[in-house]
Design an enzyme around this catalytic site. Structure first.
Site, PDB file in Angstrom:
ATOM      1  N   CYS A  53       0.849  -1.195   0.000  1.00  0.00           N
ATOM      2  CA  CYS A  53       0.000   0.000   0.000  1.00  0.00           C
ATOM      3  C   CYS A  53       0.888   1.250   0.000  1.00  0.00           C
ATOM      4  CB  CYS A  53      -0.902  -0.020   1.233  1.00  0.00           C
ATOM      5  SG  CYS A  53      -2.044   1.375   1.269  1.00  0.00           S
ATOM      6  N   CYS A  57       0.456   4.664   6.913  1.00  0.00           N
ATOM      7  CA  CYS A  57      -0.180   4.488   8.232  1.00  0.00           C
ATOM      8  C   CYS A  57       0.793   3.726   9.151  1.00  0.00           C
ATOM      9  CB  CYS A  57      -1.495   3.722   8.093  1.00  0.00           C
ATOM     10  SG  CYS A  57      -2.561   4.414   6.801  1.00  0.00           S
ATOM     11  N   CYS A  60       0.320  -0.070  10.287  1.00  0.00           N
ATOM     12  CA  CYS A  60      -0.203  -1.077   9.359  1.00  0.00           C
ATOM     13  C   CYS A  60       0.854  -2.026   8.778  1.00  0.00           C
ATOM     14  CB  CYS A  60      -0.954  -0.373   8.225  1.00  0.00           C
ATOM     15  SG  CYS A  60      -1.851  -1.545   7.175  1.00  0.00           S
ATOM     16  N   CYS A  97     -17.108  -8.575   4.721  1.00  0.00           N
ATOM     17  CA  CYS A  97     -16.361  -7.325   4.498  1.00  0.00           C
ATOM     18  C   CYS A  97     -15.100  -7.607   3.684  1.00  0.00           C
ATOM     19  CB  CYS A  97     -15.933  -6.718   5.820  1.00  0.00           C
ATOM     20  SG  CYS A  97     -17.285  -6.492   6.976  1.00  0.00           S
ATOM     21  N   CYS A 128     -19.764  -5.318   2.661  1.00  0.00           N
ATOM     22  CA  CYS A 128     -19.028  -4.127   3.101  1.00  0.00           C
ATOM     23  C   CYS A 128     -17.710  -4.129   2.339  1.00  0.00           C
ATOM     24  CB  CYS A 128     -18.782  -4.201   4.609  1.00  0.00           C
ATOM     25  SG  CYS A 128     -17.805  -2.810   5.228  1.00  0.00           S
ATOM     26  N   CYS A 188     -19.414   2.903   7.777  1.00  0.00           N
ATOM     27  CA  CYS A 188     -18.728   2.202   8.868  1.00  0.00           C
ATOM     28  C   CYS A 188     -17.464   3.007   9.125  1.00  0.00           C
ATOM     29  CB  CYS A 188     -18.402   0.775   8.429  1.00  0.00           C
ATOM     30  SG  CYS A 188     -17.342  -0.116   9.581  1.00  0.00           S
ATOM     31  N   ARG A 260     -18.419  -1.877  17.082  1.00  0.00           N
ATOM     32  CA  ARG A 260     -17.749  -3.157  16.842  1.00  0.00           C
ATOM     33  C   ARG A 260     -16.441  -3.262  17.619  1.00  0.00           C
ATOM     34  NH1 ARG A 260     -17.058  -3.939  11.095  1.00  0.00           N
ATOM     35  NH2 ARG A 260     -19.248  -4.510  11.149  1.00  0.00           N
TER      36      ARG A 260
HETATM   37  N1  SAM Z   1      -6.804   0.533   3.197  1.00  0.00           N
HETATM   38  C1  SAM Z   1      -8.078   0.865   3.646  1.00  0.00           C
HETATM   39  C2  SAM Z   1      -8.125   2.053   4.541  1.00  0.00           C
HETATM   40  O1  SAM Z   1      -7.171   2.299   5.231  1.00  0.00           O
HETATM   41  O2  SAM Z   1      -9.158   2.709   4.581  1.00  0.00           O
HETATM   42  C3  SAM Z   1      -8.753  -0.287   4.347  1.00  0.00           C
HETATM   43  C4  SAM Z   1      -8.059  -1.278   5.181  1.00  0.00           C
HETATM   44  S1  SAM Z   1      -7.416  -0.693   6.690  1.00  0.00           S
HETATM   45  C5  SAM Z   1      -6.461  -2.076   7.137  1.00  0.00           C
HETATM   46  C6  SAM Z   1      -8.792  -0.605   7.778  1.00  0.00           C
HETATM   47  C7  SAM Z   1      -8.539  -0.219   9.219  1.00  0.00           C
HETATM   48  O3  SAM Z   1      -7.960  -1.290   9.914  1.00  0.00           O
HETATM   49  C8  SAM Z   1      -7.623   0.946   9.499  1.00  0.00           C
HETATM   50  O4  SAM Z   1      -8.253   2.179   9.312  1.00  0.00           O
HETATM   51  C9  SAM Z   1      -7.292   0.713  10.943  1.00  0.00           C
HETATM   52  O5  SAM Z   1      -8.216   1.360  11.793  1.00  0.00           O
HETATM   53  C10 SAM Z   1      -7.400  -0.796  11.106  1.00  0.00           C
HETATM   54  N2  SAM Z   1      -6.076  -1.395  11.300  1.00  0.00           N
HETATM   55  C11 SAM Z   1      -5.125  -1.572  10.373  1.00  0.00           C
HETATM   56  N3  SAM Z   1      -4.013  -2.119  10.919  1.00  0.00           N
HETATM   57  C12 SAM Z   1      -4.273  -2.281  12.233  1.00  0.00           C
HETATM   58  C13 SAM Z   1      -3.516  -2.761  13.337  1.00  0.00           C
HETATM   59  N4  SAM Z   1      -2.264  -3.163  13.211  1.00  0.00           N
HETATM   60  N5  SAM Z   1      -4.114  -2.783  14.547  1.00  0.00           N
HETATM   61  C14 SAM Z   1      -5.383  -2.369  14.711  1.00  0.00           C
HETATM   62  N6  SAM Z   1      -6.138  -1.881  13.708  1.00  0.00           N
HETATM   63  C15 SAM Z   1      -5.588  -1.831  12.488  1.00  0.00           C
HETATM   64 FE1  SF4 Z   2      -2.911   1.169   3.376  1.00  0.00          FE
HETATM   65 FE2  SF4 Z   2      -2.886  -0.012   5.742  1.00  0.00          FE
HETATM   66 FE3  SF4 Z   2      -3.192   2.610   5.591  1.00  0.00          FE
HETATM   67 FE4  SF4 Z   2      -5.200   0.995   4.758  1.00  0.00          FE
HETATM   68  S1  SF4 Z   2      -4.422   1.206   6.850  1.00  0.00           S
HETATM   69  S2  SF4 Z   2      -4.388   2.806   3.730  1.00  0.00           S
HETATM   70  S3  SF4 Z   2      -3.985  -0.711   3.948  1.00  0.00           S
HETATM   71  S4  SF4 Z   2      -1.365   1.452   4.952  1.00  0.00           S
END
Ligand code: SAM
Ligand code: SF4
Ligand code: DTB
Length: 333
Positions: A53, A57, A60, A97, A128, A188, A260
Site C-alpha cells: 500500500c 499508516c 499497518c 467485508c 461491506c 462504517c 464493533r
Molecule cells: N486501506 C483501507 C483504509 O485504510 O481505509 C482499508 C483497510 S485498513 C487495514 C482498515 C482499518 O484497519 C484501518 O483504518 C485501521 O483502523 C485498522 N487497522 C489496520 N491495521 C491495524 C492494526 N495493526 N491494529 C489495529 N487496527 C488496524
Molecule cells: Fe494502506 Fe494499511 Fe493505511 Fe489501509 S491502513 S491505507 S492498507 S497502509
C-alpha cells in the site's frame, strides 16, 4: 440518528471520567433502549488485495514503507471471494467485508469489485468494502452495484492524525465519508486505540464521529495489533479500563450505531470482552483471520457467546448441544 445531539469534548470528557460503574450503567441503559441486549452482529473479513500500500499508516502491516515480512497479493479473483463468502455464510456471519490495501481503487478494478458485491449479495449476505479514498464516480458505481456498507476510519483525533499518517489528510477522510453518506451506502467508521494518543485524542475522535452529518451505522473500535517492522511495534499497551470506557462513551454518544469490538480481540480475555459487550459493543469480526493478523478462533468465540447467552442472527441455528465441535468445524470450513 438525524435528531442527534451535538457533542463537544468538554461534555464527553465529563462522562468519560464518571465513576466506572456509573459510566457502565449509563451505557447499558442507552444500549437497552436501542438494541436487543443479548444480540451480537457478526461479520467476516477478507483481504482482497494484500500489501504494497502506498499510504504510510504507522500501525499497518500492509504499508509498502515498512518491512513487515508480509506476502503481498494482487486483487484476488471472483471465485476466491465467492468461496470465502459461502464459508462465512455457513458459519453464521451476516455481513461479509472485503478490504483492499489501496490509496484508492483504479477504474479498471471497478467491474470486478461490482461483480464481487453482486455475487456476495446473492448468497444472502450484507456486503461491506474498504478500498481507500473514492471519487464520486466510484462511489456511485459501488452504490449502484448494491454495496451495503463502506468502511473508512478516522482512526484518531484530527490533532494527532499527522503523527500517524502523512500521505493523506484528515479532511481527505471526511470528504470520502461524506460522499459515501450521500450515495446511500451505510457508513462504517471508527478508530484505533494504542497509537500513543492521549485520552483527549480518543474523546476527540468520538466527537468527530458523532458530529458527522449522520452517525455511522457501524463504529469499529480497534485495539492496536503491534506489527513488527512498523514504527508502532513497541507502543505501550492501552489500559483495559480506559479501552472499556471508550466503548461505553461510544455507545452513549452514538446510541443507535453498532459498536464493533474489532482488531485486538485475540489479546483480550473473555472477561475483558464481556465488559466491552456490557459497555455497549454489539458487533465483532468473526473467523480466525482479520486482514493480515489473527482473530480469536471460531470455537473460542462460540464458547464465549454460549457462556454469555449471546445470540447472533444465524449462529444459534447451527450451534447447539447436539452438534459436535467436529461437525461445527466441517460447517465452518
Ligand atoms: N486501506 C483501507 C483504509 O485504510 O481505509 C482499508 C483497510 S485498513 C487495514 C482498515 C482499518 O484497519 C484501518 O483504518 C485501521 O483502523 C485498522 N487497522 C489496520 N491495521 C491495524 C492494526 N495493526 N491494529 C489495529 N487496527 C488496524
Ligand atoms: Fe494502506 Fe494499511 Fe493505511 Fe489501509 S491502513 S491505507 S492498507 S497502509
Ligand atoms: C476495521 O476498523 N478493522 C478491520 C476492518 N475495519 C477492515 C481491519 C483490522 C485490521 C487489523 C490488522 C490486520 O489484520 O492487518
Amino acid at each position: 440518528m438525524n435528531n442527534k445531539k451535538k457533542w463537544n469534548i468538554k461534555t464527553a470528557t465529563k462522562i468519560f471520567h464518571q465513576p466506572f460503574f456509573d459510566l457502565m450503567f449509563k451505557a447499558q441503559k442507552t444500549h437497552r433502549r436501542n438494541f436487543k441486549p443479548n444480540y451480537m452482529q457478526v461479520s467476516v473479513l477478507l483481504s482482497i488485495k494484500t500489501g504494497l500500500c502506498p499510504e504510510d499508516c504507522k500501525y499497518c502491516s500492509q504499508s509498502a514503507k515498512y518491512n513487515t515480512g508480509l506476502s503481498n497479493e494482487k486483487l484476488i479473483n471472483l471465485d476466491k471471494v465467492i468461496n470465502a463468502a459461502k464459508k462465512a455464510k455457513k458459519t453464521g456471519a451476516t455481513r461479509f467485508c472485503m478490504g483492499a490495501a489501496w490509496k484508492n481503487p483504479k477504474d479498471r478494478d471497478m467491474p470486478l469489485l461490482e461483480s464481487m458485491i453482486k455475487h456476495v449479495k446473492d448468497l444472502g449476505l450484507e456486503t461491506c468494502m474498504t478500498l481507500g479514498m473514492l471519487n464520486d464516480h466510484q462511489v456511485n458505481r459501488l452504490a449502484n452495484a448494491g454495496l451495503d456498507f463502506y468502511n473508512h476510519n478516522l482512526d484518531t483525533s484530527p490533532e494527532y492524525y499527522k503523527n500517524i499518517v502523512t500521505t493523506r489528510s484528515y479532511n481527505d477522510r471526511l470528504v470520502t465519508i461524506e460522499k459515501i453518506r450521500n450515495s446511500g451506502i451505510k457508513v462504517c467508521s471508527g478508530g484505533i486505540l494504542g497509537l500513543g494518543e492521549t485520552i483527549k485524542d480518543r474523546i476527540s475522535l468520538l466527537v468527530q464521529l458523532s458530529n458527522l452529518s449522520k452517525h455511522p451505522e457501524s463504529v469499529p473500535i480497534n485495539m492496536l495489533v503491534k506489527i513488527k517492522g512498523t514504527p508502532m511495534e513497541n507502543n505501550t499497551k492501552v489500559s483495559s479500563f480506559d479501552f472499556i470506557r471508550i466503548i461505553a462513551l461510544s455507545r452513549i454518544m452514538m446510541p443507535n450505531s453498532f459498536i464493533r469490538l474489532s482488531a485486538g480481540r485475540e489479546y483480550m480475555n473473555d472477561q475483558m470482552q464481556a465488559l466491552c459487550f456490557m459497555a455497549g459493543a454489539n458487533s465483532v469480526f468473526y473467523g480466525c483471520k482479520l486482514l493480515t493478523t489473527s482473530n480469536p478462533s471460531m470455537d473460542r468465540d462460540i464458547r464465549l457467546f454460549k457462556k454469555l447467552n449471546l445470540n447472533t442472527k444465524n449462529i444459534s441455528d447451527i450451534v447447539n448441544e447436539k452438534m459436535s465441535n467436529q461437525m461445527y468445524y466441517n460447517a465452518a470450513l
